[in-house]
Design an enzyme around this catalytic site. Structure first.
Site, short mmCIF file in Angstrom:
data_model
loop_
_atom_site.label_atom_id
_atom_site.label_comp_id
_atom_site.label_asym_id
_atom_site.label_seq_id
_atom_site.Cartn_x
_atom_site.Cartn_y
_atom_site.Cartn_z
CD GLU A 113 40.88 35.22 43.49
OE1 GLU A 113 41.73 36.23 42.99
OE2 GLU A 113 41.40 33.62 43.54
CG HIS B 98 46.79 33.87 44.26
ND1 HIS B 98 45.76 34.05 45.19
CD2 HIS B 98 46.03 34.16 43.07
CE1 HIS B 98 44.71 34.39 44.76
NE2 HIS B 98 44.79 34.28 43.47
CG ASP C 64 42.17 41.59 42.63
OD1 ASP C 64 42.63 40.74 41.65
OD2 ASP C 64 40.99 41.36 42.28
CG HIS D 142 45.37 37.78 40.44
ND1 HIS D 142 44.66 38.69 41.05
CD2 HIS D 142 44.85 36.98 40.60
CE1 HIS D 142 43.76 37.78 41.67
NE2 HIS D 142 43.89 36.74 41.49
CD GLU D 143 46.94 33.48 38.89
OE1 GLU D 143 47.19 32.54 39.95
OE2 GLU D 143 45.98 33.74 38.53
#
Length: 285
Positions: A205, A157, A209, A153-154
């Protein structure tokens, strides 16, 4: 005769050069005399001061990595993060991160995965490939696949340049983004502030995801771990974990992920062995 001709040519070239210089100076004077939107300081003054400027909208990968390194350095030197020195844990987290990063949208970035000594359940990332995982989150995960789902997930980003866009929006809101760009020192300062405040939008977000889930699958991890970890954190009593408190509607995120996972394939993949995971992180327990 030859000398006279040479002198004539030289004078003619001098006039051309002078006319050209006057044209440039006139154009610059007109431009500088015209009000520019969001121009806190002229680019010519910044040039004279020797200040490095970033054009945020056109930030190159090399510049993004350079800026990320400076933000990372500030985070560490300021004491905002305390890195774990445990070599085994650091190698383990880096192994997971590099395994996932090769399936990201930007596998060419030099990703750096660091473990932060902090019992809060949190993880965050900044531009240029820097990912931070708190020891509290590592201990909260039941298995490697759950931890990998957060790391993915990070990474997402970063690969979707969410931090770069946040930097641009914050600079605009503060009125420090000029027509020339954003001064380096202020860019680093804003980057440090954003690293912990994590002002990701709902769209960011959900996008992270989806991208993270695809990364997880391609890296060979069981996709069910993504939902399992979110559900576990959502059930925790008391104050919500930091990983969730800065994110929008966890239930909405879970439902969106469920639509992307075939129940028949949910547990197919690696990383669901709880005992093997506990052995890997024994030094933190």
């Amino acid at each position: 005769m030859l000398k006279q001709f040479s002198a004539f040519v030289w004078r003619r070239q001098q006039r051309r050069w002078l006319y050209g210089l006057l044209s440039v100076v006139t154009a610059l004077s007109l431009w500088l005399g015209t009000p520019q939107p969001s121009q806190a300081i002229s680019w010519i003054e910044l040039l004279l001061r020797g200040v490095q400027i970033y054009q945020i909208s056109n930030l190159s990968p090399r510049q993004e990595v350079q800026l990320g390194k400076q933000i990372n350095q500030q985070l560490i030197e300021s004491g905002r993060v305390e890195l774990v020195s445990d070599r085994q844990i650091n190698e383990y987290i880096n192994q997971i991160g590099q395994r996932l990063a090769q399936y990201s949208d930007r596998p060419e970035l030099p990703y750096t995965f660091q473990v932060v000594k902090d019992d809060s359940i949190n993880a965050f990332a900044t531009m240029g490939g820097f990912v931070y995982i708190h020891t509290g989150l590592i201990k909260a995960a039941d298995n490697e696949a759950e931890l990998a789902s957060v790391v993915a997930h990070e990474i997402a980003h970063i690969s979707r340049r969410h931090s770069v866009e946040q930097l641009r929006q914050r600079a605009l809101a503060e009125g420090v983004l000029s027509a020339a760009g954003l001064e380096q020192s202020r860019a680093v300062q804003i980057g440090v502030e954003l690293a912990y405040s994590r002002p990701n939008s709902r769209q960011d977000e959900l996008e992270a995801d989806q991208s993270g889930l695809e990364m997880l699958r391609q890296a060979g991890y069981a996709p069910s771990a993504t939902i399992a970890f979110l559900e576990k954190l959502q059930r925790q009593g008391g104050s919500p974990p930091a990983f969730l408190s800065t994110h929008p509607a966890t239930s909405d995120r879970i439902r969106a992920l469920e639509r992307e996972i075939d129940p028949a394939m949910a547990n197919q993949g690696e990383g669901l062995n709880n005992q093997a995971y506990q052995a890997k992180i024994r030094s933190l327990l």
